[in-house]
Each structure stands twice: as C-alpha cells, then as structure tokens.
Design a protein around this motif. Sequence first.
Motif, PDB file in Angstrom:
ATOM      1  N   GLU A  15       0.895  -1.195   0.011  1.00 35.86           N
ATOM      2  CA  GLU A  15       0.052  -0.078   0.010  1.00 35.86           C
ATOM      3  C   GLU A  15       0.833   1.347   0.026  1.00 35.86           C
ATOM      4  N   GLU A  16       1.778   1.115   0.722  1.00 33.53           N
ATOM      5  CA  GLU A  16       2.945   2.489   0.831  1.00 33.53           C
ATOM      6  C   GLU A  16       3.636   2.737  -0.580  1.00 33.53           C
ATOM      7  N   ARG A  17       3.793   1.615  -1.382  1.00 31.84           N
ATOM      8  CA  ARG A  17       4.629   1.667  -2.501  1.00 31.84           C
ATOM      9  C   ARG A  17       3.825   2.466  -3.510  1.00 31.84           C
ATOM     10  N   GLY A  18       2.305   2.247  -3.667  1.00 34.41           N
ATOM     11  CA  GLY A  18       1.546   3.056  -4.561  1.00 34.41           C
ATOM     12  C   GLY A  18       1.541   2.312  -5.859  1.00 34.41           C
ATOM     13  N   PRO A  19       1.282   3.109  -6.958  1.00 36.57           N
ATOM     14  CA  PRO A  19       0.984   2.453  -8.245  1.00 36.57           C
ATOM     15  C   PRO A  19       2.344   2.105  -8.798  1.00 36.57           C
ATOM     16  N   SER A  20       2.457   1.183  -9.663  1.00 34.89           N
ATOM     17  CA  SER A  20       3.595   0.779 -10.039  1.00 34.89           C
ATOM     18  C   SER A  20       4.204   1.675 -11.535  1.00 34.89           C
ATOM     19  N   LYS A  21       5.445   1.504 -11.855  1.00 32.49           N
ATOM     20  CA  LYS A  21       5.811   2.497 -12.899  1.00 32.49           C
ATOM     21  C   LYS A  21       5.179   2.263 -14.161  1.00 32.49           C
ATOM     22  N   SER A  22       4.744   0.902 -14.338  1.00 28.80           N
ATOM     23  CA  SER A  22       3.895   0.815 -15.660  1.00 28.80           C
ATOM     24  C   SER A  22       2.574   1.590 -15.584  1.00 28.80           C
ATOM     25  N   GLN A  23       1.711   1.444 -14.350  1.00 25.86           N
ATOM     26  CA  GLN A  23       0.884   2.303 -14.230  1.00 25.86           C
ATOM     27  C   GLN A  23       0.686   3.798 -14.453  1.00 25.86           C
ATOM     28  N   LEU A  24       1.939   4.197 -13.818  1.00 28.32           N
ATOM     29  CA  LEU A  24       2.243   5.680 -13.788  1.00 28.32           C
ATOM     30  C   LEU A  24       2.638   6.075 -15.434  1.00 28.32           C
ATOM     31  N   LYS A  25       3.073   5.121 -16.083  1.00 25.64           N
ATOM     32  CA  LYS A  25       3.294   5.511 -17.511  1.00 25.64           C
ATOM     33  C   LYS A  25       2.266   5.352 -18.406  1.00 25.64           C
ATOM     34  N   ARG A  26       1.237   4.586 -17.873  1.00 24.59           N
ATOM     35  CA  ARG A  26      -0.157   4.566 -18.617  1.00 24.59           C
ATOM     36  C   ARG A  26      -0.739   5.650 -18.258  1.00 24.59           C
ATOM     37  N   GLU A  27      -0.689   6.099 -17.325  1.00 25.45           N
ATOM     38  CA  GLU A  27      -1.472   7.221 -16.811  1.00 25.45           C
ATOM     39  C   GLU A  27      -0.946   8.772 -17.623  1.00 25.45           C
ATOM     40  N   LYS A  28       0.349   8.815 -17.559  1.00 25.65           N
ATOM     41  CA  LYS A  28       1.055   9.759 -18.487  1.00 25.65           C
ATOM     42  C   LYS A  28       0.871   9.885 -19.892  1.00 25.65           C
ATOM     43  N   LEU A  29       0.852   8.414 -20.542  1.00 26.25           N
ATOM     44  CA  LEU A  29       0.295   8.357 -21.943  1.00 26.25           C
ATOM     45  C   LEU A  29      -1.002   8.791 -22.286  1.00 26.25           C
ATOM     46  N   ALA A  30      -1.866   8.408 -21.188  1.00 28.41           N
ATOM     47  CA  ALA A  30      -3.443   9.066 -21.319  1.00 28.41           C
ATOM     48  C   ALA A  30      -3.633  10.550 -21.279  1.00 28.41           C
ATOM     49  N   LEU A  31      -2.826  10.923 -20.421  1.00 27.95           N
ATOM     50  CA  LEU A  31      -2.848  12.496 -20.235  1.00 27.95           C
ATOM     51  C   LEU A  31      -2.087  13.201 -21.625  1.00 27.95           C
ATOM     52  N   GLN A  32      -1.085  12.526 -22.173  1.00 29.02           N
ATOM     53  CA  GLN A  32      -0.388  12.932 -23.442  1.00 29.02           C
ATOM     54  C   GLN A  32      -1.508  12.866 -24.418  1.00 29.02           C
ATOM     55  N   ALA A  33      -2.332  11.976 -24.697  1.00 28.22           N
ATOM     56  CA  ALA A  33      -3.538  11.630 -25.481  1.00 28.22           C
ATOM     57  C   ALA A  33      -4.633  12.758 -25.217  1.00 28.22           C
TER      58      ALA A  33
END
Length: 177
Positions: A15-33
């Motif tokens: 729970e402390e770690r938060g989202p994975s790097k892959s999830q963060l990257k997907r979110e960034k790509l969605a924001l770029q789109a």
Amino acid sequence: MNDTIDDDEDDFQEEERGPSKSQLKREKLALQALAERMAGMPRAELERLNLSAATWVALDETPRIKDIRARGRHWKRIANLLEREDMAAVHALVDQAEERERKAAAHLHALERWRERLIAEDEGALSEFIDACPDVDRQQLRTLIRAAQRDQERGRPEAPRKLFRFLRETLESKSGA
C-alpha cells in the motif's frame, strides 16, 4: 503467529509503494493523448474550462510546432500542465465533444445508408423514406434517385452527392421542425 505478522507487513508495504511504474506510464500516456485531443478542440469549447495561463500558452503554441519529435515533447509538456488542472471538468468536456462526434458520425452513416438503399432498391426504400419523412418533395426525390443511379453506373459522383445533400436537408428540416 509470525506468519500473520509478516503477511500484514507485506500488505502494508504494498500500500505504501503506490502504483507501479507501468501504471504511472499508462497514466502519463493517457494524459498526453488527452492533451493532443484538447489541442484539436475549438477554443470556444476549451474556454469553458478554468485553465491556468501556462496551459493556455502551451495550447496556443501548438499550431507552430511542426516537427514530430517536438510535438511529442509538446504533448508531454501539456500533460504535465494538465496534472495541475481540474481533471474532472476536462474529462467531462472531452467526453461531451466525443459524444457529439459519435452522434454526428452516426447521422452521416444513416444518411449514407439511406442513399445507398434508395439507389440500389427501387420502391421499397423509397416508400420507407416517404413514410419517415412525409413532407418530402417526392418528385424531386425520384428525379435525384434516377440521376444517381445513372451516374453511379457511369462512375460519376455528382448526382449521388446531390441526393445525399437532399436527404441531409430533408432529415434536418424534419428534426428541426
């Protein structure tokens, strides 16, 4: 007993770690789109949002950027700026625009189907269209259908286009009335 304590610690650390790097990257790509989508929208629509000055500056300089690599960096920049904006309002605006586009595309596809049916079928499609639009100028419609059938056999696009415009105007006047 030690096993349950270790399991609880593992759950806590996840729970402390938060989202994975892959999830963060997907979110960034969605924001770029999303940034790319917003840059293509009319300014009047975007003005309904309460965007920051920096976001407006970035959106305004989009047309100047021609190089594809620079465009990619530009989408990243706008995405970073969008992270600071009210994303619920941005998503709502983009969803509304997409819904309007879907409806417009569906309307054009329906017109296209009517035109194809009227050209291909004889009286069946014609009587269905007249039932759907009783105020239509029947003589003009028949004339346009015959001309479209002739032009389609000859490989000419003029009469089928005229028929399409006539159908569009007829259905718009029906829905507008």
